[in-house]
Design an enzyme around this catalytic site. Structure first.
Site, PDB file in Angstrom:
ATOM      1  N   VAL A   1       0.823  -1.203   0.000  1.00  0.00           N
ATOM      2  CA  VAL A   1       0.000   0.000   0.000  1.00  0.00           C
ATOM      3  C   VAL A   1       0.867   1.267   0.000  1.00  0.00           C
ATOM      4  O   VAL A   1       0.435   2.319  -0.454  1.00  0.00           O
ATOM      5  CB  VAL A   1      -0.995  -0.055   1.184  1.00  0.00           C
ATOM      6  CG1 VAL A   1      -0.622   0.818   2.331  1.00  0.00           C
ATOM      7  CG2 VAL A   1      -2.392   0.213   0.743  1.00  0.00           C
TER       8      VAL A   1
ATOM      9  N   ILE B   1      -1.033 -11.602  -0.917  1.00  0.00           N
ATOM     10  CA  ILE B   1      -1.623 -12.946  -0.998  1.00  0.00           C
ATOM     11  C   ILE B   1      -2.990 -12.920  -0.326  1.00  0.00           C
ATOM     12  O   ILE B   1      -3.129 -12.428   0.797  1.00  0.00           O
ATOM     13  CB  ILE B   1      -0.692 -13.983  -0.333  1.00  0.00           C
ATOM     14  CG1 ILE B   1       0.677 -13.952  -1.028  1.00  0.00           C
ATOM     15  CG2 ILE B   1      -1.313 -15.376  -0.390  1.00  0.00           C
ATOM     16  CD1 ILE B   1       1.772 -14.666  -0.294  1.00  0.00           C
TER      17      ILE B   1
ATOM     18  N   HIS C   1      -9.360  -7.692   2.889  1.00  0.00           N
ATOM     19  CA  HIS C   1      -8.161  -6.854   2.923  1.00  0.00           C
ATOM     20  C   HIS C   1      -7.357  -6.953   1.625  1.00  0.00           C
ATOM     21  O   HIS C   1      -6.857  -5.955   1.109  1.00  0.00           O
ATOM     22  CB  HIS C   1      -7.300  -7.259   4.128  1.00  0.00           C
ATOM     23  CG  HIS C   1      -6.108  -6.403   4.329  1.00  0.00           C
ATOM     24  ND1 HIS C   1      -4.833  -6.830   4.069  1.00  0.00           N
ATOM     25  CD2 HIS C   1      -5.989  -5.123   4.759  1.00  0.00           C
ATOM     26  CE1 HIS C   1      -3.982  -5.861   4.329  1.00  0.00           C
ATOM     27  NE2 HIS C   1      -4.654  -4.817   4.751  1.00  0.00           N
TER      28      HIS C   1
END
Length: 160
Positions: free
Chosen positions: A58, A83, A89
């Protein structure tokens, strides 16, 4: 017919590689693949490669934006591994990372190559970081080298 295309040799190119530390056991292989490709195929020297490490995927777009804003680089490779887990999320991180990096490329008219693994399983990520399915870091570097040359060639042709 006029065709604009690039090759992969970019001896004088200055390349930044923005690397996520999260899932480092995978991302370090991507980094090795990218650097090896830049040197072997692009003929890019060590002094023209800068590695910027950030905590996670991010954070890649912000670091890439700062690198792009410096005006010192011909292209950026973003490397990371996201992953999928049992929560949404993954979707937020992968989507925002992709969108942010694309925005940097368009805002600064600079090639930004997406070498962020977005996989459903750890096995898929391992395969894509240097085993069965190749090394996506190296593939991202190849794409970047070509785009650096395509944009330089296009700029030259548009001026003629």
């Amino acid at each position: 017919m006029n065709v604009v295309q690039g090759n992969i040799e970019s001896k004088n190119a200055k390349i930044a590689i923005v690397v996520s530390r999260f899932n480092s056991f995978l991302v370090e292989s991507l980094l090795e693949g990218a650097v090896d490709t830049l040197k072997r195929f692009g003929q890019v020297s060590d002094e023209n490669i800068t590695v910027v490490r950030v905590p996670g995927a991010v954070e890649l777009p912000l670091a890439a934006r700062r690198v792009a804003a410096s005006g010192k680089f011909d292209g950026i490779i973003a490397l990371g591994a996201v992953i999928r887990g049992g929560t949404p999320h993954f979707d937020f991180v992968a989507g925002e990372c992709n969108k942010g990096l694309a925005q940097v490329a368009l805002e600064f008219d600079l090639p930004v190559s997406f070498g962020v693994l977005t996989t459903d399983t750890i096995e898929q990520a391992i395969e894509r970081s240097g085993t069965k399915a190749g090394n996506k870091g190296g593939e991202a570097a190849l794409g970047l080298l070509e785009m650096v040359n395509v944009l330089q060639e296009l700029e030259q042709q548009l001026q003629d």
